[in-house]
Design an enzyme around this catalytic site. Structure first.
Site, PDB file in Angstrom:
ATOM      1  N   VAL A 114       0.862  -1.186   0.000  1.00  0.00           N
ATOM      2  CA  VAL A 114       0.000   0.000   0.000  1.00  0.00           C
ATOM      3  C   VAL A 114       0.903   1.242   0.000  1.00  0.00           C
ATOM      4  O   VAL A 114       1.799   1.337   0.842  1.00  0.00           O
ATOM      5  CB  VAL A 114      -0.900   0.028   1.256  1.00  0.00           C
ATOM      6  CG1 VAL A 114      -1.810   1.248   1.239  1.00  0.00           C
ATOM      7  CG2 VAL A 114      -1.720  -1.257   1.380  1.00  0.00           C
ATOM      8  N   VAL A 118       2.935   3.686  -5.517  1.00  0.00           N
ATOM      9  CA  VAL A 118       4.166   4.178  -4.890  1.00  0.00           C
ATOM     10  C   VAL A 118       4.895   3.033  -4.190  1.00  0.00           C
ATOM     11  O   VAL A 118       5.971   2.608  -4.592  1.00  0.00           O
ATOM     12  CB  VAL A 118       3.859   5.313  -3.885  1.00  0.00           C
ATOM     13  CG1 VAL A 118       5.114   5.737  -3.138  1.00  0.00           C
ATOM     14  CG2 VAL A 118       3.248   6.508  -4.619  1.00  0.00           C
ATOM     15  N   CYS A 119       4.309   2.525  -3.131  1.00  0.00           N
ATOM     16  CA  CYS A 119       4.987   1.545  -2.273  1.00  0.00           C
ATOM     17  C   CYS A 119       5.220   0.208  -2.957  1.00  0.00           C
ATOM     18  O   CYS A 119       6.128  -0.534  -2.573  1.00  0.00           O
ATOM     19  CB  CYS A 119       4.193   1.351  -0.986  1.00  0.00           C
ATOM     20  SG  CYS A 119       3.842   2.903  -0.134  1.00  0.00           S
ATOM     21  N   VAL A 120       4.415  -0.102  -3.956  1.00  0.00           N
ATOM     22  CA  VAL A 120       4.629  -1.307  -4.755  1.00  0.00           C
ATOM     23  C   VAL A 120       5.413  -0.981  -6.018  1.00  0.00           C
ATOM     24  O   VAL A 120       6.399  -1.639  -6.344  1.00  0.00           O
ATOM     25  CB  VAL A 120       3.291  -1.986  -5.123  1.00  0.00           C
ATOM     26  CG1 VAL A 120       3.521  -3.205  -6.009  1.00  0.00           C
ATOM     27  CG2 VAL A 120       2.536  -2.394  -3.863  1.00  0.00           C
TER      28      VAL A 120
END
Length: 208
Positions: A114, A118-120
């Site tokens: 999540v 961005v975070c992935v």
């Protein structure tokens, strides 16, 4: 159209990365319902444990508004490497995170997190640039809306990432139903009510 060739997941070469499933960030997920998303994330955790895959957890700035890791996820993996990043947005910018991955000796990264864009996406693109094969678990990753979701998927896919849901991850790792069918079927039944119906029907039929 992507020209990325078909790559099969190999349980002996895969590591699971759970990125920023944090109590604050998870409230941003709007492309799945809260219960559906939680079920999907924990299902991926079940799969990692079933196939005995090395699993690495990480959070970003968990002392701030992003919040701590979702407690159910930490409870699933009490002994897994846990990298609390002090502030790096891209997990790949954190030396300890990358070291933990490379220490497994594995080249296939199964990633979820999540938010998707961005975070992935950021660590996915970074890992691909360093020669890793990355498999993004689409339904255990969430973001603001489906427009953002689709754009993130397209960006990662264009770079060579493989997109699949947690059920596909389970089936590709399994490879053959004769490899402990009962064990995997029970796992799937816990997370998919319709699959439980399927198994109950099969059990009743075969018990005659």
């Amino acid at each position: 159209m992507s020209n990325v060739p078909y790559k099969r997941l190999n349980k002996d070469d895969a590591v699971v990365l759970l990125v920023d499933h944090q109590t604050g960030l998870i409230s941003l997920v709007q492309d799945f319902s809260p219960n559906e998303f939680k079920n999907n994330v924990l299902a991926l955790g079940d799969i990692a444990k079933f196939f005995k895959l090395p699993t690495i957890l990480t959070t970003s700035f968990d002392s701030g508004p992003n919040g701590p890791i979702v407690p159910e996820l930490k409870a699933q993996f009490p002994d897994a490497p846990f990298i609390a990043r002090p502030g790096q947005i891209n997990a790949w910018d954190n030396e300890d995170f990358v070291k933990a991955i490379k220490a497994t000796g594995r080249k296939q990264l199964i990633i979820a997190g999540v938010v998707t864009d961005v975070c992935v996406a950021f660590p996915t693109l970074s890992a691909i640039a360093e020669g890793f094969e990355v498999f993004v678990v689409t339904d255990a990753s969430g973001t603001f809306n489906t427009t953002v979701q689709q754009a993130a998927w397209a960006r990662m896919s264009a770079a060579g990432a493989h997109l699949l849901n947690w059920f596909a991850v389970a089936c590709e790792l399994q490879g053959d139903w004769r490899n402990d069918m009962e064990g995997l079927a029970n796992l799937l039944s816990e997370r998919l009510p319709n699959y439980r119906n399927l198994i109950n029907s099969y059990t009743k039929f075969t018990s005659k």
